[in-house]
Design an enzyme around this catalytic site. Sequence first.
Site, short mmCIF file in Angstrom:
data_model
loop_
_atom_site.label_atom_id
_atom_site.label_comp_id
_atom_site.label_asym_id
_atom_site.label_seq_id
_atom_site.Cartn_x
_atom_site.Cartn_y
_atom_site.Cartn_z
CG ASP A 406 -1.90 1.05 1.34
OD1 ASP A 406 -2.26 1.61 0.28
OD2 ASP A 406 -2.36 1.35 2.47
CD GLU A 409 -0.27 5.52 -3.88
OE1 GLU A 409 0.16 5.76 -2.74
OE2 GLU A 409 -0.99 4.55 -4.15
CG ASP A 484 -8.41 4.45 0.43
OD1 ASP A 484 -8.21 3.22 0.38
OD2 ASP A 484 -7.68 5.24 1.04
O1 MIG Z 1 -3.66 6.00 4.79
O2 MIG Z 1 -3.57 0.74 5.72
O3 MIG Z 1 -5.93 2.23 0.43
O4 MIG Z 1 -6.85 -0.06 1.74
O5 MIG Z 1 -6.81 -0.03 4.55
C1 MIG Z 1 -4.52 4.90 4.64
C2 MIG Z 1 -4.73 1.47 5.89
C3 MIG Z 1 -3.67 3.69 4.40
C4 MIG Z 1 -4.95 3.02 2.45
C5 MIG Z 1 -5.42 1.84 1.68
C6 MIG Z 1 -6.43 1.07 2.47
C7 MIG Z 1 -5.84 0.65 3.79
C8 MIG Z 1 -5.34 1.87 4.56
N1 MIG Z 1 -4.38 2.60 3.73
#
Ligand code: MIG
Length: 817
Positions: A406, A409, A484
Amino acid sequence: MSNNNGGETGLLSRAMRGWRSLGDVTSYRQENGGLLIECDESRVLISPITDEIVRVRLAPEGEFGRDHSWAVITDESGARPHWGLEENGDAMEMVTNTLRVRISRSPCRISFHHLDGAVILGDCPTRGMAWAGDEIRCWKQLGEEDHFFGLGEKGSPMDKRGTALVNWNHDAAEHDPWTDPLYQTHPFALVLNNGRAHGLFFDNACRSFFDFGKTSRDAYCFGADTGEMNYYFIAGPAPADVVQRYASLVGAMPLPPRWSLGYQQCRWSYDSAARVKEIARQFRKRKIPCDTIYIDIDYMDEFRSFTWHPKRFSNPRKLTEQLTSKGFKLVGIIDPGIKCEKGYSVYDSGVAGDHFVRAADGELYVGKVWPGESVWPDYTRGATRRWWADLYANFLKDGVGGIWNDMNEPADFTFADGTIPLTVRHDNDGAPTDHRAVHNVYGMQMARATFDGMKRTRPKERPFVLTRAGYSGVQRYAAVWTGDNLSSWEHLRMSVPMLLNMSLSGVTLCGADIGGFRGYPSAELFTRWLQLGVFYPLMRVHTAGGKEQDPWSFGKKAEKHNREAIELRYRLLPYVYTEMHHASRTGLPLLRPVLLDFPSHPKAHRCEHEFMFGRQLFVAPVVHEGATTRKVTLPAGEWYDFDSGAVREGGVEFERPVHLRTIPIFARAGAIIPTREVRQYSEEKAIKELTLNIFPGSGRGWFYNDDGISYGYEQGEFLLEQYATGPSDGGTSFRVIWREGSAQFIPKSYLLRFAGISKCPDAVTVDGRPLTACPTVGRMTRARAGWFFDRKQRSVLVRVAELPESATVEVLGNFRK
Ligand code: MIG
């Protein structure tokens, strides 16, 4: 939430001042399999890659940079197609076996033609390729009937004509259907014009944009802030040709482990081992099939990647052992932002190996994400990817089954634009540069290092990696989810064109958070979304916040519908796996927009809430609240309701009544769909009896099977069967056309279900020998072989223990009158 990266729609209208277009051809010569053209100091290199793919590069000042791509897989053989050069007055033409590339001399403009001269795509005569400082652009002529697809992860609508889009991977935490950009960059467009397609891949990983006729009526444009004007023209004419050829450039998804195609349950967060075990227990107790449970950032020790919380996850190995014994895989999240803290081994070894990115002044860049002050690995550096890959060795020993990347980017909470500063330095595979040049590949390179790490640790297993950010070719390393989203009907609908375009862009294993990530769905929305999610290649529920979003969280009635939807996925698993295998070999996706298989469909460019699922099924999911009917127009031809076997004519709109439990699915005439009995997880038991659902008409079908996890299939440990069905003299026939691979994956028995038969047949034969008619299904099931006419279901069931290659089964009688 708006952001600074998106929506620069005035790109073209902003004065053309400062822009220079390519001038007249001053000389040209053949070089390195291509044609090198000089226009004063500028140079253009046009290289046929195959007969159908042509690459164009521009060096405004005459110097080409390093030839390096994160996306394109280089053909080691270096084989290039033969082409000829024809010169005629004001133009010259490079001629391959299928294309003419015309270069007009004054000014230098490029167009792509069929051999007969008909133009497919041409530079805009006035502007063509142009530059201003570091910025580069290319203007193409816009045809009245041009429609644009692909572009990876973008919002609505499916057809991008009339929109302008930016490519800049972005943590779009609160996006809506119009937010742009999102998390991924795929500068690939599939252009459809009256049923004929071609493609364009702009392989530039810097911040780029496409303006598909938003600013201009007769031209469209693409370009980038910096980097090279470097694009590939991909000929069709079928959309499938374009998709396959694009996949030949950037790679297809490798065959994933079968368990990743089962149902996946996620939430932010199941935040203790006890909670995870309880979720697992509920699934098995309630008999709702599930393969995978995810753990989000709270399993870590203060958000340090590769650690476990000492109290809430005190014995991870014990947890994964318990889950494994019940048939669950545990997938754990790993973020790139590493806590800046001496004594934390990942930080220490990263500093020792100089793996973290540095600011322009040479100091470590320290930003802020979940662990507080954080540093970021430079995944654009080979040594860093190897270091990162090796970090998994220990982590995977705890028995985690897959990795979820995650925030890559990368997301950084420090600045309003949500990412690390553009001035941060990167290795860029040995050609140091700043963040602006590699931002869009950061996530993909993280996923690559993760994939390599899993493979190194478990060389015999196919890795499962899920990533949020990516660039063209990311499918070689990871599955993708769309970030999200929101629990709303609008977001449910938006997911369809988004995933269809991702699928066209090579990202076969993709899915959106079922039920929505932010907010809370109603019971109805959740069920409908789960029903749609049966056809997401990646079927994963995910949510955040206080309320539970498990299949049983919405009451008894909803639980029943939810179970049925998930069970349908498990019944279809042999078909899903077969189609995923096909995708891994061809680059053609599982989730297919109508235009892919039916390019001449009059509304192909507007079919965005219905789709083909694999080669055989058409799905019209219910996407509106309170719906009691679903309007459906099937593509031309004859179709059969998957449940009732009722025939439906294509090309005519009709209303299909729907209940809360209904999922409108239709099979092509002659479709043969392999299904199996429901299991609680994908590998619970080998297939005992394979059902082949055979629909009236002439057609083919396939069944692929292997051990679901290893690379044995590369050494012949698999089974692939092809079947055919069609009307025969005496009724309907079914035949095994060929069988490939290894006998160990042949099912113990086959149940052929001939749908759409309303009169009892006279006889059923196998290779001419009559089978016994059975009065009940039970009798037939107990017999080794036999057949049964199911009047209510209007189908004939034929059970055979063996189905040798080239065996023919015939259902005889005059039952289709
Ligand atoms: O700043 O890890 O898109 O799926 O549950 C949020 C927590 C960070 C974003 C992800 C989401 C995940 C969440 N993450």
